[in-house]
Design a protein around this motif. Sequence first.
Motif, PDB file in Angstrom:
ATOM      1  N   LYS A 134       0.854  -1.203   0.000  1.00  0.00           N
ATOM      2  CA  LYS A 134       0.000   0.000   0.000  1.00  0.00           C
ATOM      3  C   LYS A 134       0.887   1.249   0.000  1.00  0.00           C
ATOM      4  N   PRO A 135       0.382   2.346  -0.572  1.00  0.00           N
ATOM      5  CA  PRO A 135       1.228   3.550  -0.684  1.00  0.00           C
ATOM      6  C   PRO A 135       1.641   4.137   0.662  1.00  0.00           C
ATOM      7  N   ASP A 196      -8.422  -2.291  -2.623  1.00  0.00           N
ATOM      8  CA  ASP A 196      -8.217  -2.118  -1.185  1.00  0.00           C
ATOM      9  C   ASP A 196      -6.761  -1.821  -0.842  1.00  0.00           C
ATOM     10  N   LEU A 197      -5.833  -2.356  -1.634  1.00  0.00           N
ATOM     11  CA  LEU A 197      -4.408  -2.066  -1.399  1.00  0.00           C
ATOM     12  C   LEU A 197      -4.142  -0.582  -1.654  1.00  0.00           C
ATOM     13  N   VAL A 202      -5.496  -2.994   3.027  1.00  0.00           N
ATOM     14  CA  VAL A 202      -4.618  -4.162   3.225  1.00  0.00           C
ATOM     15  C   VAL A 202      -3.180  -3.713   2.965  1.00  0.00           C
ATOM     16  N   ASP A 203      -2.206  -4.497   3.496  1.00  0.00           N
ATOM     17  CA  ASP A 203      -0.810  -4.045   3.451  1.00  0.00           C
ATOM     18  C   ASP A 203      -0.051  -4.466   2.195  1.00  0.00           C
ATOM     19  N   LEU A 204      -0.160  -5.751   1.841  1.00  0.00           N
ATOM     20  CA  LEU A 204       0.714  -6.290   0.789  1.00  0.00           C
ATOM     21  C   LEU A 204      -0.043  -7.189  -0.168  1.00  0.00           C
ATOM     22  N   LEU A 205       0.506  -7.353  -1.356  1.00  0.00           N
ATOM     23  CA  LEU A 205      -0.096  -8.235  -2.363  1.00  0.00           C
ATOM     24  C   LEU A 205       1.004  -8.671  -3.315  1.00  0.00           C
TER      25      LEU A 205
END
Length: 331
Positions: A134-135, A196-197, A202-205
């Motif tokens: 996420k940014p 959502d990212l 959410v944090d990571l993908l």
Amino acid sequence: MKNFKHYFLLGVSLLGLNWSSVQAADFPNKDRQITLIVPFAAGGPTDRVARDLSESLRKHLGVPVVVENDAGGPGGLIGASKLLRAAPDGYTLMVHHIAMGIFPSLVKNLPFKVDTDFEYLGMINDVPMTLIGKPQLPANNYKELKAWVLQNKGQVNMANAGLASASQLCGMLWQATIQVDMATVPYKGTAPAMTDLIGGQVDLLCDQTTSTTSQIEGKKVKAFGVTTLKRLATPALKDLPTLDEQGEKGFNVTIWHGLYGPKGMPADVALKINNALKSSLKDPEFIKKQEGLGAVVITDKRSDPAEHKRFVLSEVTRWAPVIKSAAIYAD
Ligand code: ASP
């Protein structure tokens, strides 16, 4: 009309032909359309490949090819099961990814067999993945990310497209590599996960470059590494280091897509579809779109149905011990 069909069928049987060979000669019927099932949400990487392919297939088959998103279930099980309930007449096909090679290891009680229940129609592409965040993350490179994750164990989460998805496989392998167990947030595809990212929910993908390239370019997400052993040629990603070169030796995940039908298609119909696919794999417009997103269109013999099947089965064998040793399991 009814009479015509009656006499036509009578003529067919007197000539010793069977109905499926007549259908094959007629395929594709100009009054029909072909449905391409995508077992994930619209706007994600599998959807992207299918939409680019559908445009190209339409040129070669001369009928509309319409993408239908049937998202949900482990590894897109809902879409795959829908394909298997469809008539094996060539008018319902599916684009699916590496799930075909990891289903048997990841999903207990799989309601079908990947080796016998599908008509293999040829592979489409190989696609690298990228680890993104996420940014709002405080980390700006992989080293900082790893330090942040280690400091915040138990609080970091990772989105994925559900069990037996490409993003789950990549995320779990990465967690096993750095020996951190994270909460995972499943979606019906990585398009909603990406939303959502970007929004910071959410944090990571870890996702295919076919959906992450534009988000990385537009600085909507932070990119930490590519999952292949070599850096990518795509201009937007060529400066992004691999996870391997950043210390995670041997980390190597490539996703692939193939074209499938339900078992039992007339051989002529399967051949016509495979020929159309092979024309698409040489279609400069299709190649350009795919390459711009970091995907590599298949040029080797895996575009042949028999080689496609052989490759998928070799992936089943390849991933089984990796999945077992990384202890990625689910019911
Ligand atoms: N990229 C997804 C996955 O993780 C699937 C998708 O949305 O196309 O498997």
